[in-house]
Design a protein around this motif. Structure first.
Motif, PDB file in Angstrom:
ATOM      1  N   SER A 106       0.843  -1.194   0.000  1.00 34.76           N
ATOM      2  CA  SER A 106       0.000   0.000   0.000  1.00 34.76           C
ATOM      3  C   SER A 106       0.880   1.245   0.000  1.00 34.76           C
ATOM      4  CB  SER A 106      -0.890   0.001   1.243  1.00 34.76           C
ATOM      5  OG  SER A 106      -0.091   0.004   2.419  1.00 34.76           O
ATOM      6  N   ASP A 107       0.282   2.389  -0.295  1.00 37.39           N
ATOM      7  CA  ASP A 107       1.030   3.647  -0.259  1.00 37.39           C
ATOM      8  C   ASP A 107       0.661   4.426   0.994  1.00 37.39           C
ATOM      9  OD1 ASP A 107      -1.122   5.895  -1.038  1.00 37.39           O
ATOM     10  OD2 ASP A 107      -1.491   4.109  -2.252  1.00 37.39           O
ATOM     11  N   MET A 108       1.500   5.381   1.332  1.00 35.05           N
ATOM     12  CA  MET A 108       1.330   6.152   2.564  1.00 35.05           C
ATOM     13  C   MET A 108      -0.004   6.883   2.599  1.00 35.05           C
ATOM     14  SD  MET A 108       3.743   6.563   5.035  1.00 35.05           S
ATOM     15  CE  MET A 108       5.282   6.643   4.131  1.00 35.05           C
ATOM     16  N   ARG A 111      -3.018   4.662   3.525  1.00 37.40           N
ATOM     17  CA  ARG A 111      -3.074   4.349   4.954  1.00 37.40           C
ATOM     18  C   ARG A 111      -3.609   5.534   5.745  1.00 37.40           C
ATOM     19  NH1 ARG A 111       3.257   2.716   5.065  1.00 37.40           N
ATOM     20  NH2 ARG A 111       3.223   1.339   3.234  1.00 37.40           N
ATOM     21  N   MET A 112      -3.100   6.721   5.440  1.00 33.52           N
ATOM     22  CA  MET A 112      -3.539   7.923   6.149  1.00 33.52           C
ATOM     23  C   MET A 112      -5.025   8.172   5.931  1.00 33.52           C
ATOM     24  SD  MET A 112      -0.369  10.513   5.424  1.00 33.52           S
ATOM     25  CE  MET A 112       1.289  10.188   6.028  1.00 33.52           C
ATOM     26  N   LEU A 113      -5.493   7.897   4.712  1.00 33.55           N
ATOM     27  CA  LEU A 113      -6.904   8.100   4.404  1.00 33.55           C
ATOM     28  C   LEU A 113      -7.784   7.222   5.287  1.00 33.55           C
ATOM     29  CD1 LEU A 113      -9.224   9.203   2.633  1.00 33.55           C
ATOM     30  CD2 LEU A 113      -8.784   7.313   1.056  1.00 33.55           C
ATOM     31  N   LEU A 114      -7.426   5.944   5.419  1.00 37.46           N
ATOM     32  CA  LEU A 114      -8.243   5.037   6.224  1.00 37.46           C
ATOM     33  C   LEU A 114      -8.258   5.460   7.693  1.00 37.46           C
ATOM     34  CD1 LEU A 114      -7.597   1.423   4.867  1.00 37.46           C
ATOM     35  CD2 LEU A 114      -9.257   3.136   4.144  1.00 37.46           C
ATOM     36  N   ASP A 133       2.206  -4.580  10.537  1.00 39.32           N
ATOM     37  CA  ASP A 133       3.385  -5.370  10.204  1.00 39.32           C
ATOM     38  C   ASP A 133       4.443  -4.500   9.545  1.00 39.32           C
ATOM     39  OD1 ASP A 133       4.911  -7.613  10.138  1.00 39.32           O
ATOM     40  OD2 ASP A 133       3.699  -8.728   8.713  1.00 39.32           O
ATOM     41  N   ARG A 134       5.510  -5.149   9.039  1.00 38.92           N
ATOM     42  CA  ARG A 134       6.685  -4.437   8.520  1.00 38.92           C
ATOM     43  C   ARG A 134       6.404  -3.572   7.298  1.00 38.92           C
ATOM     44  NH1 ARG A 134      10.370  -9.761   8.361  1.00 38.92           N
ATOM     45  NH2 ARG A 134       8.289 -10.572   7.895  1.00 38.92           N
ATOM     46  N   GLU A 135       5.313  -3.850   6.600  1.00 39.57           N
ATOM     47  CA  GLU A 135       4.993  -3.024   5.430  1.00 39.57           C
ATOM     48  C   GLU A 135       4.672  -1.591   5.824  1.00 39.57           C
ATOM     49  OE1 GLU A 135       1.196  -2.595   2.400  1.00 39.57           O
ATOM     50  OE2 GLU A 135       1.850  -4.621   2.946  1.00 39.57           O
ATOM     51  N   PHE A 136       4.144  -1.401   7.032  1.00 39.71           N
ATOM     52  CA  PHE A 136       3.574  -0.117   7.415  1.00 39.71           C
ATOM     53  C   PHE A 136       4.570   0.692   8.235  1.00 39.71           C
ATOM     54  CE2 PHE A 136       0.342  -3.286   6.736  1.00 39.71           C
ATOM     55  CZ  PHE A 136      -0.509  -2.645   5.839  1.00 39.71           C
ATOM     56  N   ILE A 137       5.629   1.124   7.573  1.00 32.22           N
ATOM     57  CA  ILE A 137       6.687   1.891   8.232  1.00 32.22           C
ATOM     58  C   ILE A 137       6.983   3.134   7.403  1.00 32.22           C
ATOM     59  CG2 ILE A 137       7.735  -0.098   9.393  1.00 32.22           C
ATOM     60  CD1 ILE A 137       9.735  -0.276   7.106  1.00 32.22           C
ATOM     61  N   GLY A 138       7.799   4.002   7.948  1.00 34.30           N
ATOM     62  CA  GLY A 138       8.173   5.231   7.252  1.00 34.30           C
ATOM     63  C   GLY A 138       8.011   6.436   8.160  1.00 34.30           C
ATOM     64  N   GLN A 139       8.862   7.438   7.986  1.00 33.83           N
ATOM     65  CA  GLN A 139       8.863   8.598   8.874  1.00 33.83           C
ATOM     66  C   GLN A 139       7.563   9.384   8.788  1.00 33.83           C
ATOM     67  OE1 GLN A 139      12.481  10.815   9.025  1.00 33.83           O
ATOM     68  NE2 GLN A 139      11.530  12.680   9.805  1.00 33.83           N
ATOM     69  N   PHE A 144       2.596  10.925  11.336  1.00 33.33           N
ATOM     70  CA  PHE A 144       1.153  11.104  11.172  1.00 33.33           C
ATOM     71  C   PHE A 144       0.403  10.509  12.363  1.00 33.33           C
ATOM     72  CE2 PHE A 144      -2.831   9.085   9.823  1.00 33.33           C
ATOM     73  CZ  PHE A 144      -3.547  10.171   9.337  1.00 33.33           C
ATOM     74  N   LEU A 145       0.762   9.286  12.757  1.00 28.30           N
ATOM     75  CA  LEU A 145       0.086   8.629  13.871  1.00 28.30           C
ATOM     76  C   LEU A 145       0.388   9.334  15.193  1.00 28.30           C
ATOM     77  CD1 LEU A 145       0.711   4.884  12.918  1.00 28.30           C
ATOM     78  CD2 LEU A 145      -1.411   6.187  12.639  1.00 28.30           C
ATOM     79  N   ARG A 146       1.652   9.698  15.374  1.00 35.91           N
ATOM     80  CA  ARG A 146       2.043  10.349  16.628  1.00 35.91           C
ATOM     81  C   ARG A 146       1.343  11.693  16.788  1.00 35.91           C
ATOM     82  NH1 ARG A 146       5.961  13.616  19.176  1.00 35.91           N
ATOM     83  NH2 ARG A 146       6.693  12.680  21.146  1.00 35.91           N
ATOM     84  N   ASP A 147       1.250  12.469  15.708  1.00 37.32           N
ATOM     85  CA  ASP A 147       0.597  13.773  15.766  1.00 37.32           C
ATOM     86  C   ASP A 147      -0.879  13.652  16.138  1.00 37.32           C
ATOM     87  OD1 ASP A 147       2.985  14.895  15.072  1.00 37.32           O
ATOM     88  OD2 ASP A 147       2.464  15.228  12.965  1.00 37.32           O
ATOM     89  N   ARG A 148      -1.482  12.512  15.831  1.00 38.90           N
ATOM     90  CA  ARG A 148      -2.907  12.292  16.148  1.00 38.90           C
ATOM     91  C   ARG A 148      -3.095  11.520  17.444  1.00 38.90           C
ATOM     92  NH1 ARG A 148      -1.776  13.595  11.536  1.00 38.90           N
ATOM     93  NH2 ARG A 148      -3.206  14.696  10.131  1.00 38.90           N
ATOM     94  N   LYS A 149      -2.006  11.401  18.215  1.00 35.38           N
ATOM     95  CA  LYS A 149      -2.039  10.760  19.531  1.00 35.38           C
ATOM     96  C   LYS A 149      -2.486   9.308  19.462  1.00 35.38           C
ATOM     97  CE  LYS A 149      -0.775  14.622  21.348  1.00 35.38           C
ATOM     98  NZ  LYS A 149       0.647  14.790  21.751  1.00 35.38           N
TER      99      LYS A 149
END
Length: 334
Positions: A106-108, A111-114, A133-139, A144-149
């Motif tokens: 998938s693309d970044m 994931r953010m959209l969902l 899993d390992r597919e879902f990584i990247g700065q 994005f997740l951290r900013d949304r707590k």
């Protein structure tokens, strides 16, 4: 749509002609098969509609979410769905998803959209953690997740940099079954996180980065397996999603939505049945049957033989799942 849903449950198939065999109408099999096809071609069943049905079933309090993909091929065509759901009853109930127009990862943005769509219905205070899993990584994704707590529990690759060093270097001499962590938080994809590692019995190094304590990280990450149980119940070992010949993304999305409703119903009935008749445990300490299959047995018998118990099963669609048992946890702050 209800007729088609009941047909899928009894046929254990997504082929139109097999579903049609379980629909009782004064029409020819060919005519009923066309009706099944029109249901997926014309009915506007969206992930938001499925979410509207499933949200009242969720227990109160914080929930564990899992993101993953499922894919298969039909001829030369790649089927690829990105799914985000909530872990309940030994499976992950899909709450939103996206049919990807390609094979592979998938693309970044997808994931953010969902996550963004689900945050509109379930605010971050209801999210205990997101597992992936390992597919879902990247700065960008981690930030994005951290900013949304949203707390993260995500497996990382062995070449991921912990501060400035590859992760494999910190856990070179792991032994099977051993659990080890870095002494304190390290920087991973621009975020300070805890890293816990273990070695599987097959010798595979498993590295998990999270915002949880060392104590809870691997225990939480094991819940990712629930989404594999979901795909199993929807595919070969259950309702046979991969038998479909539909390739149009909108039609495939409607089919997946209908199967998501079927899965939630099966599992809810399975939970209710297990309260009265606990599922037997085999010698290897695993349940003899999944909650989904346990519930489908009762539901299909009621549908096939016209039992009055169907109304009891139908009422469970308005009854929330019991609250999952919580293990001892430790407070976490960013």
């Amino acid at each position: 749509m209800a007729e088609v849903l009941f047909g899928i449950l009894q046929a254990e198939s997504t082929l139109h002609r097999k579903i049609a065999l379980h629909i009782d109408r004064e029409a020819t099999p060919a005519s009923i098969t066309r009706m099944v096809a029109r249901t997926f071609h014309e009915t506007n069943l969206t992930p938001q509609d499925v979410c509207d049905v499933l949200l009242p079933l969720l227990p109160s309090g914080k929930l564990t979410f899992v993101m993953d993909r499922t894919n298969w091929k039909f001829g030369s065509h790649d089927f690829n769905l990105l799914v985000l759901g909530v872990s309940l009853g030994g499976v992950v109930l899909p709450l939103t998803w996206k049919v990807l127009p390609h094979g592979g990862n998938s693309d970044m943005r997808g994931r953010m959209l969902l996550v963004g769509l689900l945050l509109k219905r379930l605010p971050a205070r209801r999210w205990a953690v997101l597992i992936a899993d390992r597919e879902f990584i990247g700065q960008e994704w981690f930030s994005f997740l951290r900013d949304r707590k949203i707390k993260r529990c995500i497996r990382i690759r062995q070449n991921t940099l912990l501060d400035d060093e590859p992760a494999r270097n910190a856990f070179e001499d792991l032994k099977p079954g051993e659990v080890r962590s870095v002494f304190e938080q390290v920087w991973i994809y621009g975020s300070p996180m805890q890293v816990v590692a273990t070695l599987s019995p097959r010798g595979e190094r498993v590295l998990v980065a999270s915002d949880l304590s060392v104590w809870n990280t691997l225990t939480t990450y094991r819940l990712r397996w629930n989404i594999e149980c979901t795909f199993s119940a929807m595919k070969t070992r259950g309702l046979n999603l991969e038998q479909t010949h539909m390739t149009q993304p909108d039609r495939l999305s409607r089919l997946f939505g209908l199967l998501s409703l079927a899965l939630a119903w099966m599992v809810r009935i399975g939970e209710w049945r297990a309260e009265q008749q606990p599922i037997p445990t085999k010698k290897h300490a695993r349940p003899a049957i999944s909650r989904a299959s346990y519930g489908r047995e009762l539901l299909c018998a009621a549908l096939r033989w016209g039992k009055t118990t169907f109304y009891t099963h139908f009422a469970l669609l308005k009854s929330p799942f019991p609250t999952p048992e919580r293990r001892k946890t430790q407070p976490v702050r960013y």
